[in-house]
Design a protein around this motif. Structure first.
Motif, PDB file in Angstrom:
ATOM      1  N   HIS A   1      44.786  49.733 -28.110  1.00 14.62           N
ATOM      2  CA  HIS A   1      43.586  49.663 -28.949  1.00 14.62           C
ATOM      3  C   HIS A   1      43.237  51.040 -29.508  1.00 14.62           C
ATOM      4  O   HIS A   1      43.077  52.002 -28.753  1.00 14.62           O
ATOM      5  CB  HIS A   1      42.397  49.145 -28.134  1.00 14.62           C
ATOM      6  CG  HIS A   1      42.580  47.754 -27.620  1.00 14.62           C
ATOM      7  ND1 HIS A   1      42.131  46.643 -28.297  1.00 14.62           N
ATOM      8  CD2 HIS A   1      43.169  47.278 -26.496  1.00 14.62           C
ATOM      9  CE1 HIS A   1      42.421  45.549 -27.604  1.00 14.62           C
ATOM     10  NE2 HIS A   1      43.058  45.916 -26.506  1.00 14.62           N
TER      11      HIS A   1
ATOM     12  N   GLU B   1      40.169  52.415 -31.646  1.00  8.88           N
ATOM     13  CA  GLU B   1      38.842  51.969 -32.047  1.00  8.88           C
ATOM     14  C   GLU B   1      38.241  52.889 -33.109  1.00  8.88           C
ATOM     15  O   GLU B   1      38.644  54.052 -33.234  1.00  8.88           O
ATOM     16  CB  GLU B   1      37.925  51.920 -30.819  1.00  8.88           C
ATOM     17  CG  GLU B   1      38.371  50.946 -29.743  1.00  8.88           C
ATOM     18  CD  GLU B   1      38.276  49.493 -30.200  1.00  8.88           C
ATOM     19  OE1 GLU B   1      37.346  49.182 -30.968  1.00  8.88           O
ATOM     20  OE2 GLU B   1      39.129  48.683 -29.798  1.00  8.88           O
TER      21      GLU B   1
ATOM     22  N   ARG C   1      39.879  49.470 -37.390  1.00 16.28           N
ATOM     23  CA  ARG C   1      40.572  49.557 -36.111  1.00 16.28           C
ATOM     24  C   ARG C   1      42.046  49.236 -36.312  1.00 16.28           C
ATOM     25  O   ARG C   1      42.422  48.560 -37.273  1.00 16.28           O
ATOM     26  CB  ARG C   1      39.942  48.618 -35.073  1.00 16.28           C
ATOM     27  CG  ARG C   1      40.144  47.142 -35.322  1.00 16.28           C
ATOM     28  CD  ARG C   1      39.313  46.335 -34.330  1.00 16.28           C
ATOM     29  NE  ARG C   1      37.902  46.583 -34.498  1.00 16.28           N
ATOM     30  CZ  ARG C   1      37.038  46.791 -33.490  1.00 16.28           C
ATOM     31  NH1 ARG C   1      37.470  46.771 -32.245  1.00 16.28           N
ATOM     32  NH2 ARG C   1      35.767  47.008 -33.717  1.00 16.28           N
TER      33      ARG C   1
ATOM     34  N   VAL D   1      45.467  47.959 -33.946  1.00 15.90           N
ATOM     35  CA  VAL D   1      45.967  47.426 -32.684  1.00 15.90           C
ATOM     36  C   VAL D   1      47.493  47.432 -32.742  1.00 15.90           C
ATOM     37  O   VAL D   1      48.079  46.810 -33.636  1.00 15.90           O
ATOM     38  CB  VAL D   1      45.453  45.990 -32.430  1.00 15.90           C
ATOM     39  CG1 VAL D   1      46.003  45.468 -31.103  1.00 15.90           C
ATOM     40  CG2 VAL D   1      43.938  45.949 -32.433  1.00 15.90           C
TER      41      VAL D   1
END
Length: 630
Positions: free
Chosen positions: A304, A306, A314, A316
């Motif tokens: 992750h 952020e 974001r 991922v």
């Protein structure tokens, strides 16, 4: 020392003359791409207009003998080869197009008034100066060249050699922290003459030349194919950009001007701090916007990154071992996540997939591939309304993505005891605004439910997998009839009671009291207390049965397995009912709505008497979860 400097200066003058001579030879070696020939001027002009509407550098020449040729150019031999390859592969020019010498052409008839055969390749005052210098420059012989080389070597020997600065050995990175490599900053380039610009331009790769055309197109000066070939159209666009930006319009960009053009093109990415990130744990290396996101945690199979500032973005990274079955399962699971909206194109292949999701708030782009038993990919989530910056960033991420061989995220990475049914490895699962119950009334998937379940919904689903739409509704009784978008085959179809319910008769209400948190419906048992409402309404029955908000819309079934009504919301008519008190819309009202919608209700058998487990089976088979999404 003075003597040595004079020798060096002499060598530099000689070398300069050598370079100018090379430029003259290059400019003389121009060719054309001939794409068509017509037996009359009228036919040639008709054909050439079609090409001129979609291609740059289109010219028309007389070929002699009554024939007229259409050609693209002029180009260097290298550029002509690129044009020929790219345009033939795209079907933009005939397959039999070929490279032609200028001697093949006579008088030019298109564009009108043009004389491209006698137009120098380098335009503008500086280009003219270079051409004149090349014509008057003395030729060098082998002895002169050897002298220049010897002097250059002597100069290099006389210069002190700088000792390399020792670099500290790179620390071994923690496996649980990605390595972020700052992007190198290029040193400023000195300004160049047109001749020097030509030479530096000749060292560009095809990809770098295409990138310049992309930047010129973005700036509004170029509108033709991105082929890496610098013909008249590209030269004209370069001159236009130079003129607008305060440079002399030579049609050849210097190294500094090329850098300025690309800085303009990349200005939209300023502040994103694009950096090459090597995430050893995920086994992925790619460019990420580290000015907008930062590494936060691992929760297998996700890494992750952020948001850190004003941009709600974001990233991922996805990394896990698996096969094609695992890949397809991941494809389905990802589409239940809040960060991947339901609207947008999807493509699933045998070795990977791409998912684009967009709504009024965000746009997400997902790319995942399977190679050698390892599944790797990434998700970019970006705010809606920032499309140009998102698209540019997306392109950088796509080009830079690489797998770190031998590395994949351990399956237990980041696992802890704090788990939630609403989260998947740290990502929030998409949830509906509300869910209520309903029941199937046709073998093609029509279902009855309460209007509360479908009011102001952007999307309605049956059992979380079938999209549905409202076919009919009755505002007085608060019931709605749904039609599935795609044909479905439910496990069971409701049969309706043909006689009035018996007072104190035992009944069961089937539904999803916890709005889908349980995977199957549940049944509550009770009795019929009254065949009307508290205000004398004849279209409802009062029941002594416990219910929750999610039960509303579910079927009420008697001992024969027939539906006698549909459970109303616990707060119907704005009143909160006491515990154990529920109301159901009478089956006659339900059957009437089906008839108005063109559906036939199935009749139950009033003489049947089912065991409790059979009543339970009927309720489980006909009941549907009705969900309302944004």
């Amino acid at each position: 020392m003075v003597r040595f400097i004079s020798r060096v200066a002499c060598a530099l003058v000689l070398l300069t003359h050598v370079q100018v001579t090379d430029v003259r030879a290059q400019d003389a070696d121009t060719v054309w791409v001939q794409i068509e020939a017509q037996p009359s001027l009228a036919l040639a002009e008709d054909a050439i207009r079609g090409y001129a509407d979609r291609l740059q550098d289109v010219n028309g020449f007389s070929l002699g003998g009554g024939w007229y040729g259409i050609a693209l150019g002029p180009y260097s031999r290298e550029d002509a080869g690129r044009v020929l390859q790219v345009l033939r592969s795209e079907g933009a020019i005939p397959r039999d197009s070929y490279i032609a010498q200028p001697s093949a052409f006579r008088q030019q008839f298109w564009p009108r008034g043009a004389d491209a055969l006698n137009t120098p390749a380098v335009t503008g005052p500086q280009g003219q100066q270079v051409a004149e210098e090349a014509q008057t420059a003395p030729q060098t012989d082998a002895a002169t060249e050897e002298l220049a080389e010897a002097l250059a070597e002597q100069l290099a020997e006389d210069q002190p050699t700088a000792e390399p600065t020792p670099q500290p050995q790179q620390q071994v990175q923690d496996q649980v922290q990605p390595v972020v490599t700052p992007a190198p900053q290029p040193a400023p380039e000195p300004e160049e003459t047109p001749a020097e610009a030509r030479r530096s331009e000749s060292l560009l790769t095809r990809e770098e030349r295409m990138q310049l055309q992309v930047a010129l197109k973005w700036a509004g000066f170029y509108d033709s194919a991105i082929d890496g070939a610098f013909g008249r159209g590209t030269r004209g666009s370069m001159a236009g950009w130079q003129s607008q930006n305060g440079y002399e319009a030579t049609g050849v960009l210097t190294t500094r001007q090329r850098a300025a053009l690309l800085r303009q093109y990349n200005a939209i990415l300023e502040g994103l701090d694009l950096q090459m990130v090597t995430d050893q744990t995920a086994g992925i290396q790619m460019i990420l916007p580290m000015g907008a996101v930062a590494f936060d945690r691992y929760e297998a199979p996700f890494a992750h990154y952020e948001p850190t500032g004003d941009i709600d973005a974001r990233v991922v990274l996805i990394s896990q071992e698996g096969d094609q079955k695992t890949l397809f399962g991941l494809y389905d699971i990802l589409q239940t996540l809040e960060i991947i909206p339901t609207d947008g194109p999807r493509e699933r292949r045998s070795d990977g997939f791409t998912i684009v999701g967009e709504n009024a708030r965000i746009v997400s782009h997902t790319e995942v591939t399977l190679q050698n038993g390892r599944i790797k990919g990434w998700v970019l989530v970006w705010p809606s309304g920032d499309e140009e910056r998102r698209t540019r960033l997306l392109g950088e991420m796509q080009k830079s993505f690489e797998r770190v061989v031998g590395q994949v995220m351990p399956s237990a990475m980041g696992a802890d005891d704090a788990q939630s049914i609403d989260l998947l490895s740290g990502l929030e699962i998409r949830k509906p605004v509300m869910s209520r119950s309903g029941f199937y009334v046709s073998d093609t998937g029509h279902a009855l439910t309460t209007m509360e379940a479908v009011a102001q919904c952007g999307r309605i689903t049956l059992d979380n997998k079938v999209d549905a739409e409202v076919l009919a509704q009755d505002e007085t009784t608060g019931i709605a009839l749904l039609k599935p978008v795609d044909r479905v085959a439910p496990l069971g179809v409701a049969r309706f009671a043909t006689t009035a319910p018996r007072l104190q008769g035992e009944v069961a209400a089937a539904g999803y009291p916890y709005e889908g948190r349980l995977s199957a419906p549940t049944l509550n048992f009770g009795r019929v207390e009254e065949l009307q409402g508290l205000s004398g309404e004849t279209w409802v029955e009062r029941l002594s049965i416990s219910s929750l908000s999610g039960d509303a819309g579910g079927p009420v079934i008697d001992q024969s397995g027939s539906v006698i009504g549909m459970l109303r919301p616990a707060s119907a008519d704005g009143r909160q009912l006491p515990p154990g008190v529920s109301f159901a819309v009478d089956s006659s009202v339900l059957v009437d709505l089906l008839g108005k919608a063109g559906l036939s209700a199935l009749a139950g058998n009033p003489d049947a008497s089912l065991a409790p487990e059979d009543v339970n089976r009927v309720g489980m088979n006909v009941t549907a979860l009705v969900s309302c999404w944004e």
